[in-house]
Design a protein around this motif. Structure first.
Motif, short mmCIF file in Angstrom:
data_model
loop_
_atom_site.label_atom_id
_atom_site.label_comp_id
_atom_site.label_asym_id
_atom_site.label_seq_id
_atom_site.Cartn_x
_atom_site.Cartn_y
_atom_site.Cartn_z
N THR A 138 0.84 -1.19 0.00
CA THR A 138 0.00 0.00 0.00
C THR A 138 0.88 1.25 0.00
N GLY A 139 0.54 2.20 -0.84
CA GLY A 139 1.29 3.47 -0.88
C GLY A 139 2.45 3.45 -1.84
N PHE A 141 4.58 3.09 -5.40
CA PHE A 141 4.39 3.56 -6.78
C PHE A 141 5.41 2.88 -7.67
N GLN A 154 -1.58 2.28 -5.04
CA GLN A 154 -2.46 3.44 -4.94
C GLN A 154 -3.63 3.24 -5.91
N LYS A 156 -6.11 4.93 -6.81
CA LYS A 156 -6.55 5.99 -7.73
C LYS A 156 -5.88 5.89 -9.10
N TYR A 157 -4.69 5.29 -9.14
CA TYR A 157 -3.98 5.20 -10.41
C TYR A 157 -4.46 4.06 -11.32
N HIS A 170 -1.88 -6.72 -2.39
CA HIS A 170 -1.30 -5.55 -1.72
C HIS A 170 -1.36 -5.72 -0.21
N GLU A 198 6.92 8.60 -4.05
CA GLU A 198 5.68 9.31 -4.35
C GLU A 198 4.66 9.20 -3.21
N GLY A 199 4.65 8.04 -2.56
CA GLY A 199 3.63 7.75 -1.54
C GLY A 199 3.92 8.37 -0.19
N GLY A 372 2.09 13.17 -2.23
CA GLY A 372 0.74 13.11 -1.68
C GLY A 372 0.35 14.48 -1.15
#
Ligand SMILES: *Cc1c(COP(=O)(O)O)cnc(C)c1O
Length: 407
Positions: A138-139, A141, A154, A156-157, A170, A198-199, A372
């Motif tokens: 989780t989180g 990228f 993530q 949303k992606y 995950h 990124e996360g 984020g």
């Protein structure tokens, strides 16, 4: 030729709207400074998102690119070329890896790593074993191809792009028990960022990476480190794994590796690489001489203990400055990271406003990143002068004052 102004408004007219760039358009860079169309100067703590490892216009990279541009630009994989061979040799000398696959981006390096892990399990466990599960966190990228957004942690992606590839699980990051409960004979790979970039700039715990290594060994799964952001000297070691006591089976590198010229690489052992036999995987630009020449010059520059020690020293300088700012303003709940990949997390009352602070920082002449909506991220040049660090924090202080004034 159309001579209408090339400005930010033109972006909305002619570019697919998957980005929302800021208003300024930088046109020139030098070291850790950038200048926009109107000649305004900025200190660059964004580094093209951890890409411009040696800042802008570094003389060694500039020379490597110019020299190679004068020789040969592209050959395809029908022929190999000298810069690619030299770069692969250098990477194998400097890391655990024995063989290298070149490509042009981080997503493409991860795509290769994930496909290789599936193919390796297929070759060794057989097609009936169902050994195709990929475990990720989780989180995390891992890029924007359909496979890498599916593996990335993530939601949303990948939302809206279904159906996505199957066989991906995950788990919570840094959760050793969840790993123990999940890795099995069906697992072909565990893919992890040693520091989530990124996360939110979240370093992995040493015992988490160690557990991942042990569980992969127990169950014949491959351990993949995604070092697209954490690699190429970012942490003060050439790759972050070098400081963890854990060696992966596959490592992916991109971003900083080309210092601003697009290149990606997947590093692995000879035994694992065998599963990519002739024709099973490929890419047109992989091993392009221009990218390889620049990356080789970058590695030669980074292969310098003083430079690497400088990354750690500058990291501490930033942390000290950020803590001092925070002592005054109490804006952040946490300041963390490794080397020159740093995160400052907004405290509860300011959550969700990282983009606003980023825009105010730009107004004050300092470019920062977010990771984020709650985290300001810094990924400056690894050789940013100490003076620029101090000046950037003075400007950032002014941005914070404005931010707090906005209420
Ligand atoms: C940026 C990033 C990627 C994707 O790299 P691209 O070059 O944008 O495809 C993959 N993994 C990590 C950890 C990254 O930070």
């Amino acid at each position: 030729m159309n001579n209408s102004p090339v400005d930010r408004a033109l972006f909305d007219q002619v570019m697919v709207p998957c980005f929302a760039p800021l208003d300024v358009i930088p046109v020139r860079g030098e070291g850790s400074r950038l200048w926009d169309q109107s000649g305004r100067e900025y200190i660059d703590l964004a580094g093209g998102i951890a890409v411009n490892a040696l800042g802008h216009r570094h003389p060694a990279l500039l020379r490597a690119l110019q020299d190679q541009a004068d020789q040969v630009w592209h050959l395809s994989n029908l022929y190999t070329n000298e810069p690619a061979l030299r770069l692969a040799q250098r990477l194998t000398e400097l890391t655990f890896a024995e063989q290298v696959f070149f490509c042009s981006s981080g997503a493409e390096a991860n795509e290769a790593a994930l496909k290789l892990a599936r193919k390796y399990a297929y070759d060794h466990a057989g097609s009936d074993a169902g050994k195709h599960e990929i475990i990720s966190f989780t989180g995390s990228f891992h890029g924007r191809t359909l496979f890498t957004v599916s593996v990335g942690g993530q939601l949303k992606y990948r939302q809206g792009f279904e159906p996505v590839p199957a066989g991906i699980t995950h788990l919570p990051y840094n959760d050793v028990q969840a790993l123990k409960d999940t890795v099995s004979e069906r697992t072909c790979a565990v893919i992890v960022e040693p520091i989530i970039g990124e996360g939110g700039v979240v370093p992995a715990h040493a015992e988490f990476l160690k557990a991942a290594r042990e569980l992969c060994d127990q169950h014949g799964a491959l351990l993949i480190f995604d070092e697209v952001q954490s690699g190429a000297g970012r942490t003060g070691s050439l790759y972050a794994y070098m400081e963890t006591g854990v060696t992966p089976d596959i490592l992916t590198s991109a971003k900083g590796l080309g210092g601003g010229f697009p290149i990606g690489a997947m590093l692995t052992t000879r035994q694992i690489a065998t599963s990519f036999s002739v024709g099973t995987h490929g890419t047109t630009y992989g091993g392009n001489p221009l990218g390889c020449a620049v990356a080789l010059a970058l590695l030669d520059t980074l292969d310098n203990p003083e430079l690497m020690a400088g990354v750690k020293r500058k990291s501490q300088l930033f942390i000290d400055e950020l803590r001092a700012l925070n002592g005054e303003h109490g804006l952040f709940s946490d300041i963390r990271g490794q080397g020159l990949l740093l995160g400052a997390e907004l405290a509860e009352p300011y959550k969700g406003r990282a983009r606003e602070l980023l825009a105010l920082a730009l107004e004050q002449g300092v470019m920062v990143l977010m990771a984020g909506p709650d985290v300001i991220r810094l990924a400056p040049s690894l050789i940013i002068p100490d003076n620029d660090i101090q000046e950037s924090m003075t400007r950032f202080d002014r941005a914070i004052v404005r931010f707090l004034g906005n209420g």
